[in-house]
Design an enzyme around this catalytic site. Sequence first.
Site, PDB file in Angstrom:
ATOM      1  N   CYS A  43      12.120   9.066   1.452  1.00  0.00           N
ATOM      2  CA  CYS A  43      10.744   9.168   1.356  1.00  0.00           C
ATOM      3  C   CYS A  43      10.044   9.877   0.311  1.00  0.00           C
ATOM      4  O   CYS A  43       9.389   9.341  -0.351  1.00  0.00           O
ATOM      5  CB  CYS A  43      10.262  10.005   2.731  1.00  0.00           C
ATOM      6  SG  CYS A  43       8.568  10.304   2.654  1.00  0.00           S
ATOM      7  N   CYS A  48       7.990   6.668   0.498  1.00  0.00           N
ATOM      8  CA  CYS A  48       6.495   7.013   0.930  1.00  0.00           C
ATOM      9  C   CYS A  48       5.672   7.555  -0.215  1.00  0.00           C
ATOM     10  O   CYS A  48       4.762   7.271  -0.531  1.00  0.00           O
ATOM     11  CB  CYS A  48       6.286   8.031   1.965  1.00  0.00           C
ATOM     12  SG  CYS A  48       7.855   7.904   3.229  1.00  0.00           S
ATOM     13  N   LYS A  51       5.703   5.800  -3.614  1.00  0.00           N
ATOM     14  CA  LYS A  51       4.681   4.579  -3.357  1.00  0.00           C
ATOM     15  C   LYS A  51       3.178   4.744  -3.155  1.00  0.00           C
ATOM     16  O   LYS A  51       2.346   3.922  -3.566  1.00  0.00           O
ATOM     17  CB  LYS A  51       5.173   3.894  -2.034  1.00  0.00           C
ATOM     18  CG  LYS A  51       4.459   2.641  -1.417  1.00  0.00           C
ATOM     19  CD  LYS A  51       3.615   2.584  -0.614  1.00  0.00           C
ATOM     20  CE  LYS A  51       3.568   3.865   0.577  1.00  0.00           C
ATOM     21  NZ  LYS A  51       4.257   3.603   1.589  1.00  0.00           N
ATOM     22  N   TYR A 178       6.464  -4.140   5.805  1.00  0.00           N
ATOM     23  CA  TYR A 178       5.737  -3.094   5.039  1.00  0.00           C
ATOM     24  C   TYR A 178       5.793  -2.996   3.491  1.00  0.00           C
ATOM     25  O   TYR A 178       4.842  -2.833   2.787  1.00  0.00           O
ATOM     26  CB  TYR A 178       6.498  -1.779   5.594  1.00  0.00           C
ATOM     27  CG  TYR A 178       5.871  -1.312   7.050  1.00  0.00           C
ATOM     28  CD1 TYR A 178       5.068  -0.243   7.049  1.00  0.00           C
ATOM     29  CD2 TYR A 178       6.598  -1.709   7.952  1.00  0.00           C
ATOM     30  CE1 TYR A 178       4.504   0.280   8.123  1.00  0.00           C
ATOM     31  CE2 TYR A 178       6.328  -1.117   9.262  1.00  0.00           C
ATOM     32  CZ  TYR A 178       5.371  -0.057   9.531  1.00  0.00           C
ATOM     33  OH  TYR A 178       5.086   0.334  10.806  1.00  0.00           O
ATOM     34  N   GLU A 442     -17.537   6.211  12.416  1.00  0.00           N
ATOM     35  CA  GLU A 442     -18.375   6.116  13.514  1.00  0.00           C
ATOM     36  C   GLU A 442     -18.192   4.925  14.303  1.00  0.00           C
ATOM     37  O   GLU A 442     -18.597   4.924  15.277  1.00  0.00           O
ATOM     38  CB  GLU A 442     -19.839   6.314  12.923  1.00  0.00           C
ATOM     39  CG  GLU A 442     -20.485   5.031  12.140  1.00  0.00           C
ATOM     40  CD  GLU A 442     -21.883   5.451  11.691  1.00  0.00           C
ATOM     41  OE1 GLU A 442     -22.823   5.979  12.389  1.00  0.00           O
ATOM     42  OE2 GLU A 442     -22.213   5.178  10.481  1.00  0.00           O
TER      43      GLU A 442
HETATM   44  P1  NDP Z   1      10.222  -4.564   7.541  1.00  0.00           P
HETATM   45  O1  NDP Z   1      11.048  -4.546   8.602  1.00  0.00           O
HETATM   46  O2  NDP Z   1       8.714  -4.038   7.627  1.00  0.00           O
HETATM   47  O3  NDP Z   1       9.996  -6.216   6.903  1.00  0.00           O
HETATM   48  C1  NDP Z   1      11.175  -6.914   6.833  1.00  0.00           C
HETATM   49  C2  NDP Z   1      10.755  -8.194   6.389  1.00  0.00           C
HETATM   50  O4  NDP Z   1      12.102  -9.004   5.779  1.00  0.00           O
HETATM   51  C3  NDP Z   1      10.145  -9.119   7.723  1.00  0.00           C
HETATM   52  O5  NDP Z   1       9.204 -10.009   7.017  1.00  0.00           O
HETATM   53  C4  NDP Z   1      11.354  -9.929   7.926  1.00  0.00           C
HETATM   54  O6  NDP Z   1      11.102 -11.142   8.598  1.00  0.00           O
HETATM   55  C5  NDP Z   1      11.975 -10.058   6.525  1.00  0.00           C
HETATM   56  N1  NDP Z   1      13.623 -10.229   6.586  1.00  0.00           N
HETATM   57  C6  NDP Z   1      14.368  -9.741   7.506  1.00  0.00           C
HETATM   58  N2  NDP Z   1      15.815  -9.998   7.353  1.00  0.00           N
HETATM   59  C7  NDP Z   1      15.662 -11.102   6.531  1.00  0.00           C
HETATM   60  C8  NDP Z   1      16.492 -11.935   5.969  1.00  0.00           C
HETATM   61  N3  NDP Z   1      17.878 -11.807   6.256  1.00  0.00           N
HETATM   62  N4  NDP Z   1      16.154 -12.959   5.221  1.00  0.00           N
HETATM   63  C9  NDP Z   1      14.919 -12.919   4.691  1.00  0.00           C
HETATM   64  N5  NDP Z   1      13.846 -12.132   5.051  1.00  0.00           N
HETATM   65  C10 NDP Z   1      14.215 -11.253   5.997  1.00  0.00           C
HETATM   66  O7  NDP Z   1      10.997  -4.074   6.202  1.00  0.00           O
HETATM   67  P2  NDP Z   1      10.624  -3.317   4.906  1.00  0.00           P
HETATM   68  O8  NDP Z   1      11.879  -3.657   4.071  1.00  0.00           O
HETATM   69  O9  NDP Z   1       9.320  -3.942   4.484  1.00  0.00           O
HETATM   70  O10 NDP Z   1      10.678  -2.019   5.129  1.00  0.00           O
HETATM   71  C11 NDP Z   1      11.506  -1.163   5.700  1.00  0.00           C
HETATM   72  C12 NDP Z   1      11.273   0.027   6.699  1.00  0.00           C
HETATM   73  O11 NDP Z   1      10.904   0.983   5.891  1.00  0.00           O
HETATM   74  C13 NDP Z   1      10.336  -0.617   7.683  1.00  0.00           C
HETATM   75  O12 NDP Z   1      10.666  -1.203   8.852  1.00  0.00           O
HETATM   76  C14 NDP Z   1       9.565   0.656   7.751  1.00  0.00           C
HETATM   77  O13 NDP Z   1       9.968   1.310   8.797  1.00  0.00           O
HETATM   78  C15 NDP Z   1       9.824   1.496   6.497  1.00  0.00           C
HETATM   79  N6  NDP Z   1       8.654   1.671   5.819  1.00  0.00           N
HETATM   80  C16 NDP Z   1       7.337   2.295   6.221  1.00  0.00           C
HETATM   81  C17 NDP Z   1       6.284   2.269   5.566  1.00  0.00           C
HETATM   82  C18 NDP Z   1       5.216   2.845   5.988  1.00  0.00           C
HETATM   83  O14 NDP Z   1       5.272   3.714   6.827  1.00  0.00           O
HETATM   84  N7  NDP Z   1       3.905   2.616   5.499  1.00  0.00           N
HETATM   85  C19 NDP Z   1       6.244   1.727   4.000  1.00  0.00           C
HETATM   86  C20 NDP Z   1       7.517   1.178   3.601  1.00  0.00           C
HETATM   87  C21 NDP Z   1       8.548   1.230   4.572  1.00  0.00           C
HETATM   88  P3  NDP Z   1      10.861 -11.618  10.042  1.00  0.00           P
HETATM   89  O15 NDP Z   1       9.513 -10.820  10.375  1.00  0.00           O
HETATM   90  O16 NDP Z   1      10.989 -12.852  10.095  1.00  0.00           O
HETATM   91  O17 NDP Z   1      11.928 -10.552  10.826  1.00  0.00           O
END
Ligand code: NDP
Length: 448
Positions: A43, A48, A51, A178, A442
């Site tokens: 983070c 976080c 970012k 995300y 609001e």
């Molecule tokens: P996410 O879980 O948000 O999204 C992962 C994405 O990658 C989805 O679109 C998924 O598709 C796709 N995916 C998963 N596996 C594969 C694969 N093998 N090949 C191709 N595409 C794939 O993960 P992020 O990496 O964006 O972020 C990681 C974590 O970090 C998040 O889950 C979140 O908890 C945390 N985070 C939180 C933030 C916040 O609170 N604002 C900001 C950044 C990160 P599909 O939908 O089809 O599974």
Amino acid sequence: MSDFDYDLFVIGAGSGGVRASRIAASHGARVAVAEEHRVGGTCVIRGCVPKKLLVYGAHFAEDLHDARKFGWDIPEPRFDWNVLRDNVLAEVDRLEGLYGQTLDNHKVTVFKTRATIVGPQKVRLADGTELTAERILVATGGWPHVPDFPGSEYAITSNEVFHLEALPKRIVIAGGGYIANEFAGIFNEFGSKVTIVNRGDTILRGYDEQIRDRLLQISMTKGIEFRFNAPFQSITRNDDGSLTVMLEGCEPIVADAVLVAAGRVPNTKGIGLEDVGVELDEHGAIKVDETNQSSVPSIYAVGDVTNRIQLTPVAIREGQAFADSVFGGKPTVVDYRNVPSAVFSHPPIGAVGMTEAQARDKLGSVRVYTSDFRAMKNVLAGRNERALYKMVVNEATDQVVGLHMIGPDAPEILQAAAIAVKAGLTKADFDATVALHPSMAEELVLLK
Ligand code: NDP
């Protein structure tokens, strides 16, 4: 004094590990923590915090543009990635120092090295030193998942994105979650040509459908391109240093950088967990019970390594609950209901509770209220970007069971509104609250 070197040995000084260490120490425990990278964890160091600073930096692009409509005469602004990057990294250094100080102030011993578990109550540091502890807490977090495809070594992840030598003119971002949507917004505002490539046809799975659709529509209007149902086949490097991304069922895309944001996997490899009998689930996460205890009674785990909800404030809660329960004589169990979340996209999303689909599934009869509006400042700026607020109400009880918002400052507004949802307040309670005018928030008490 016990026969152990420490009462608690924590592996990983990220959000969960630091909180657990300092609270356990404040309860009188003798605590050590090992961190092989940097104190602060994902983070603070590569998540976080940096970012959000980039999100602030990116938003100036719109603010400076819109400022003209508010009477400001602004010469054509020029953005310098290196200035922002270096300032952000300097801020990360400062915060890392503060985290280290906090541990020092609580007399937590910090080993800046890798530690592996060699017994239920024993760890080994990288230099071979073995130390014993009555309890071990694993808080090693997660690591970006990079799918296996030819040329994947040319891709970067969220670990490297904060250190880019130069702003990529063209960037392909793999994933629709995300990180993909947040960095798409960031790079697009900086002027990069951004293409999000998703294996499925849905962005931000888990968020309310209308809110996701709104982000998709606004992102496309801002110039971000999307390719759906387009799994990666390969990346090749061209003579001029650019990269060609080959996709299934789509034309190849040439880019200067490829960011993979395909989820994060728990960091459980190579730390000796299996050798001492700690059970992992099918995703490699440590299985724990509601007290954060693993299948080995002296070994506990908190945060992303347990893959419950991968959010910093959740890891912090888990670390606090563990330390209070085990060392403070105050048994505490984390409540995972109504955890608010946000996506710092452009514009951002904030959400708490059930989506409309989840509520219909679970409760049967629900009422849904929406406000679809243009924020006042967007109207004057001539920015045709509409916010959407959505409230999901349990028909039977009038309780607000979900709030979903996209628009300027949505996460800031949602955090306060989440208190009402967590407290189980009703639509009538929202209605009884006098509006604060003129504000965007609001809308929440004016939903009809
Ligand atoms: P996410 O879980 O948000 O999204 C992962 C994405 O990658 C989805 O679109 C998924 O598709 C796709 N995916 C998963 N596996 C594969 C694969 N093998 N090949 C191709 N595409 C794939 O993960 P992020 O990496 O964006 O972020 C990681 C974590 O970090 C998040 O889950 C979140 O908890 C945390 N985070 C939180 C933030 C916040 O609170 N604002 C900001 C950044 C990160 P599909 O939908 O089809 O599974």
